[in-house]
Design a protein around this motif. Structure first.
Motif, PDB file in Angstrom:
ATOM      1  N   VAL A 114      12.050  -0.152  16.491  1.00 47.45           N
ATOM      2  CA  VAL A 114      11.917  -0.616  17.875  1.00 47.45           C
ATOM      3  C   VAL A 114      10.915   0.268  18.614  1.00 47.45           C
ATOM      4  O   VAL A 114       9.965  -0.213  19.243  1.00 47.45           O
ATOM      5  CB  VAL A 114      13.274  -0.579  18.610  1.00 47.45           C
ATOM      6  CG1 VAL A 114      13.096  -0.885  20.099  1.00 47.45           C
ATOM      7  CG2 VAL A 114      14.251  -1.552  17.984  1.00 47.45           C
ATOM      8  N   LEU A 115      11.136   1.577  18.509  1.00 40.80           N
ATOM      9  CA  LEU A 115      10.232   2.531  19.148  1.00 40.80           C
ATOM     10  C   LEU A 115       8.806   2.344  18.637  1.00 40.80           C
ATOM     11  O   LEU A 115       7.836   2.435  19.404  1.00 40.80           O
ATOM     12  CB  LEU A 115      10.732   3.958  18.882  1.00 40.80           C
ATOM     13  CG  LEU A 115       9.974   5.107  19.535  1.00 40.80           C
ATOM     14  CD1 LEU A 115       9.889   4.927  21.047  1.00 40.80           C
ATOM     15  CD2 LEU A 115      10.653   6.436  19.183  1.00 40.80           C
ATOM     16  N   GLY A 116       8.676   2.040  17.352  1.00 39.13           N
ATOM     17  CA  GLY A 116       7.356   1.858  16.753  1.00 39.13           C
ATOM     18  C   GLY A 116       6.590   0.687  17.328  1.00 39.13           C
ATOM     19  O   GLY A 116       5.440   0.826  17.745  1.00 39.13           O
ATOM     20  N   ILE A 117       7.220  -0.483  17.350  1.00 41.70           N
ATOM     21  CA  ILE A 117       6.484  -1.663  17.827  1.00 41.70           C
ATOM     22  C   ILE A 117       6.198  -1.579  19.322  1.00 41.70           C
ATOM     23  O   ILE A 117       5.151  -2.029  19.785  1.00 41.70           O
ATOM     24  CB  ILE A 117       7.196  -2.990  17.469  1.00 41.70           C
ATOM     25  CG1 ILE A 117       8.606  -3.056  18.054  1.00 41.70           C
ATOM     26  CG2 ILE A 117       7.191  -3.200  15.961  1.00 41.70           C
ATOM     27  CD1 ILE A 117       9.294  -4.407  17.832  1.00 41.70           C
ATOM     28  N   LEU A 118       7.114  -0.974  20.093  1.00 43.77           N
ATOM     29  CA  LEU A 118       6.883  -0.831  21.531  1.00 43.77           C
ATOM     30  C   LEU A 118       5.746   0.152  21.806  1.00 43.77           C
ATOM     31  O   LEU A 118       4.945  -0.050  22.728  1.00 43.77           O
ATOM     32  CB  LEU A 118       8.164  -0.370  22.233  1.00 43.77           C
ATOM     33  CG  LEU A 118       9.301  -1.398  22.290  1.00 43.77           C
ATOM     34  CD1 LEU A 118      10.550  -0.764  22.872  1.00 43.77           C
ATOM     35  CD2 LEU A 118       8.900  -2.628  23.094  1.00 43.77           C
ATOM     36  N   ALA A 247       9.862 -10.008  23.193  1.00 40.54           N
ATOM     37  CA  ALA A 247       9.268  -8.871  23.908  1.00 40.54           C
ATOM     38  C   ALA A 247       7.981  -8.373  23.262  1.00 40.54           C
ATOM     39  O   ALA A 247       7.076  -7.885  23.946  1.00 40.54           O
ATOM     40  CB  ALA A 247      10.281  -7.729  23.999  1.00 40.54           C
ATOM     41  N   VAL A 248       7.885  -8.473  21.933  1.00 40.46           N
ATOM     42  CA  VAL A 248       6.692  -8.003  21.217  1.00 40.46           C
ATOM     43  C   VAL A 248       6.199  -9.123  20.297  1.00 40.46           C
ATOM     44  O   VAL A 248       6.411  -9.088  19.078  1.00 40.46           O
ATOM     45  CB  VAL A 248       6.987  -6.714  20.406  1.00 40.46           C
ATOM     46  CG1 VAL A 248       5.691  -6.144  19.829  1.00 40.46           C
ATOM     47  CG2 VAL A 248       7.685  -5.669  21.255  1.00 40.46           C
ATOM     48  N   PRO A 249       5.545 -10.136  20.869  1.00 40.47           N
ATOM     49  CA  PRO A 249       5.106 -11.281  20.055  1.00 40.47           C
ATOM     50  C   PRO A 249       3.845 -11.014  19.251  1.00 40.47           C
ATOM     51  O   PRO A 249       3.532 -11.758  18.319  1.00 40.47           O
ATOM     52  CB  PRO A 249       4.857 -12.369  21.108  1.00 40.47           C
ATOM     53  CG  PRO A 249       4.456 -11.601  22.328  1.00 40.47           C
ATOM     54  CD  PRO A 249       5.260 -10.330  22.299  1.00 40.47           C
ATOM     55  N   LYS A 250       3.098  -9.953  19.622  1.00 35.01           N
ATOM     56  CA  LYS A 250       1.880  -9.651  18.866  1.00 35.01           C
ATOM     57  C   LYS A 250       1.595  -8.162  18.904  1.00 35.01           C
ATOM     58  O   LYS A 250       2.007  -7.448  19.815  1.00 35.01           O
ATOM     59  CB  LYS A 250       0.692 -10.433  19.411  1.00 35.01           C
ATOM     60  CG  LYS A 250       0.203  -9.974  20.772  1.00 35.01           C
ATOM     61  CD  LYS A 250      -1.079 -10.727  21.144  1.00 35.01           C
ATOM     62  CE  LYS A 250      -1.678 -10.171  22.431  1.00 35.01           C
ATOM     63  NZ  LYS A 250      -2.979 -10.786  22.756  1.00 35.01           N
ATOM     64  N   GLU A 252      -1.818  -5.415  17.770  1.00 32.39           N
ATOM     65  CA  GLU A 252      -3.257  -5.464  17.517  1.00 32.39           C
ATOM     66  C   GLU A 252      -3.706  -4.636  16.316  1.00 32.39           C
ATOM     67  O   GLU A 252      -4.895  -4.366  16.162  1.00 32.39           O
ATOM     68  CB  GLU A 252      -4.002  -5.025  18.785  1.00 32.39           C
ATOM     69  CG  GLU A 252      -3.795  -5.988  19.944  1.00 32.39           C
ATOM     70  CD  GLU A 252      -4.479  -5.530  21.222  1.00 32.39           C
ATOM     71  OE1 GLU A 252      -5.365  -4.653  21.144  1.00 32.39           O
ATOM     72  OE2 GLU A 252      -4.116  -6.047  22.295  1.00 32.39           O
ATOM     73  N   ILE A 253      -2.753  -4.243  15.476  1.00 35.51           N
ATOM     74  CA  ILE A 253      -3.073  -3.516  14.247  1.00 35.51           C
ATOM     75  C   ILE A 253      -2.306  -4.168  13.099  1.00 35.51           C
ATOM     76  O   ILE A 253      -1.373  -4.945  13.324  1.00 35.51           O
ATOM     77  CB  ILE A 253      -2.705  -2.018  14.350  1.00 35.51           C
ATOM     78  CG1 ILE A 253      -1.196  -1.834  14.554  1.00 35.51           C
ATOM     79  CG2 ILE A 253      -3.491  -1.339  15.470  1.00 35.51           C
ATOM     80  CD1 ILE A 253      -0.735  -0.391  14.494  1.00 35.51           C
ATOM     81  N   PRO A 254      -2.669  -3.876  11.845  1.00 32.92           N
ATOM     82  CA  PRO A 254      -1.920  -4.430  10.713  1.00 32.92           C
ATOM     83  C   PRO A 254      -0.444  -4.020  10.753  1.00 32.92           C
ATOM     84  O   PRO A 254      -0.097  -2.887  11.102  1.00 32.92           O
ATOM     85  CB  PRO A 254      -2.627  -3.826   9.499  1.00 32.92           C
ATOM     86  CG  PRO A 254      -4.018  -3.560   9.966  1.00 32.92           C
ATOM     87  CD  PRO A 254      -3.873  -3.137  11.397  1.00 32.92           C
ATOM     88  N   VAL A 255       0.416  -4.968  10.388  1.00 34.69           N
ATOM     89  CA  VAL A 255       1.865  -4.776  10.412  1.00 34.69           C
ATOM     90  C   VAL A 255       2.425  -5.019   9.012  1.00 34.69           C
ATOM     91  O   VAL A 255       2.134  -6.044   8.390  1.00 34.69           O
ATOM     92  CB  VAL A 255       2.527  -5.751  11.409  1.00 34.69           C
ATOM     93  CG1 VAL A 255       4.050  -5.696  11.297  1.00 34.69           C
ATOM     94  CG2 VAL A 255       2.078  -5.454  12.837  1.00 34.69           C
ATOM     95  N   TYR A 256       3.232  -4.073   8.544  1.00 36.06           N
ATOM     96  CA  TYR A 256       3.870  -4.177   7.235  1.00 36.06           C
ATOM     97  C   TYR A 256       5.363  -3.949   7.421  1.00 36.06           C
ATOM     98  O   TYR A 256       5.767  -2.936   7.990  1.00 36.06           O
ATOM     99  CB  TYR A 256       3.291  -3.140   6.268  1.00 36.06           C
ATOM    100  CG  TYR A 256       1.801  -3.304   6.039  1.00 36.06           C
ATOM    101  CD1 TYR A 256       1.315  -4.123   5.022  1.00 36.06           C
ATOM    102  CD2 TYR A 256       0.877  -2.653   6.855  1.00 36.06           C
ATOM    103  CE1 TYR A 256      -0.053  -4.289   4.826  1.00 36.06           C
ATOM    104  CE2 TYR A 256      -0.493  -2.816   6.671  1.00 36.06           C
ATOM    105  CZ  TYR A 256      -0.946  -3.631   5.648  1.00 36.06           C
ATOM    106  OH  TYR A 256      -2.304  -3.801   5.462  1.00 36.06           O
ATOM    107  N   ILE A 257       6.185  -4.884   6.948  1.00 37.18           N
ATOM    108  CA  ILE A 257       7.633  -4.785   7.116  1.00 37.18           C
ATOM    109  C   ILE A 257       8.295  -4.680   5.748  1.00 37.18           C
ATOM    110  O   ILE A 257       8.103  -5.540   4.878  1.00 37.18           O
ATOM    111  CB  ILE A 257       8.188  -5.996   7.897  1.00 37.18           C
ATOM    112  CG1 ILE A 257       7.618  -5.991   9.330  1.00 37.18           C
ATOM    113  CG2 ILE A 257       9.712  -5.966   7.933  1.00 37.18           C
ATOM    114  CD1 ILE A 257       8.012  -7.182  10.162  1.00 37.18           C
TER     115      ILE A 257
END
Length: 322
Positions: A114-118, A247-250, A252-257
């Motif tokens: 959560v802290l990361g994406i925010l 709250a976080v629909p996008k 601007e950097i690559p995302v890996y889950i």
């Protein structure tokens, strides 16, 4: 040059602790955001090595109010999500300056996701890529999905004792999840292999690992316990009562889950749904078939292979088809 150090660094208004490890300081820098809230995981690396220090200069930061960053005299009003985002960016700037990097990698586990994406949402320019482990999306719904799964599983096992313990609670949508339920939930998920780890390691065993580490002094171990309770009491409801798909629909950097197939502590299905919905330059979703909530400790070799092949090369060749 190899580094394995424990330091305190002034972060905004508070001296905060971090462990920095690497086999070579020329490697890219990774900031690891621990979960909980309030549960740093450096000690777990002694029992379950991640291998991250072979690829990165890794900073295991202990967040405001957590672990060795706990201070009984600190302003507890500053333990809030926005302050922790500000702290994350300040730690990032410290690492960029110290290791002479324009950008660093960010990895968040559980609450740390959560802290990361925010944080990335507020300032993407200082990060190369984001990696989420046990990615939180809508934790209120996740808790209810986990509850339903456990009730069904215990019914199938004819485990009346554990079913009775769960049925004492009725999770009502829109109402806070009682703290007393969380302990029952954790024990039940451990029994079913869908909690912290699929191998059914108990919170007692995890506590032994954390409190048995030589990285912490006895005073710091007491701080750890106090910080864990404080952070959960302050932050858990705030984290739970928000839908991050909205709250976080996008980003601007690559995302890996990275998500464990057996993760019901933070829903695998919801994390996969988020990976489908989020807009980012690249999105890779990776199922860990032998893991629950902690693929970084359960299947570290697979995680390292994904990072080496995909994350560091800004591609998604090993990702699931979603």
């Amino acid at each position: 040059m190899r580094i394995d150090e424990k330091i305190m660094v002034p972060i905004n208004d508070l001296d905060q602790g971090m462990f920095i490890q690497t086999e070579d300081i020329s490697k890219p820098v990774l900031l690891f955001l621990h979960g909980g809230p309030g549960q740093p995981m450096i000690a777990m690396c002694e029992k379950f090595p991640t291998g991250l220090d072979k690829l990165f200069t890794v900073c295991w930061w202990e967040q405001r109010g957590s672990g060795i960053s706990y201070d009984s005299k600190m302003d507890k009003n500053l333990i809030n999500v926005q302050q922790l985002i500000d702290d994350t960016l300040a730690v990032t700037d410290y690492l960029r300056k110290r290791f002479k990097k324009d950008k660093i990698y960010l990895m968040g586990h559980s609450w740390g996701s959560v802290l990361g994406i925010l944080t990335v949402q507020q300032n993407p320019c200082v990060f190369e890529a984001y990696m989420g482990i046990g990615q939180v999306t809508n934790q209120d719904l996740s808790e209810r999905l986990g509850y339903e799964y456990m009730c069904t599983a215990f019914e199938k096992l004819d485990d009346k004792k554990n079913l009775r313990k769960l049925k004492k609670y009725e999770l009502v949508e829109g109402k806070p999840i009682p703290n007393s339920y969380l302990m029952t939930r954790t024990k039940s998920m451990t029994k079913l292999g869908v909690g912290v780890m699929h191998n059914k390691i108990s919170m007692f065993e995890i506590s032994k690992i954390i409190l048995g580490t030589k990285r912490y002094t006895m005073v710091e171990k007491v701080k750890y316990l106090k910080g864990m309770k404080l952070s959960m009491d302050i932050l858990f409801d705030e984290v739970t009562n928000k839908d991050y798909m909205i709250a976080v629909p996008k980003l601007e950097i690559p995302v890996y889950i990275f998500q464990g197939k057996y993760d019901y502590q933070v829903s695998y299905q919801l994390a996969k749904k988020y990976a489908k919905k989020i807009h980012a330059p690249l999105v890779g979703f990776y199922t860990f078939l032998e893991s629950a909530h902690s693929p970084c400790f359960e299947e570290p070799s697979k995680m390292i292979r994904i990072i080496e092949t995909d994350v560091l090369n800004k591609q998604t060749t090993l990702a699931d088809s979603i």
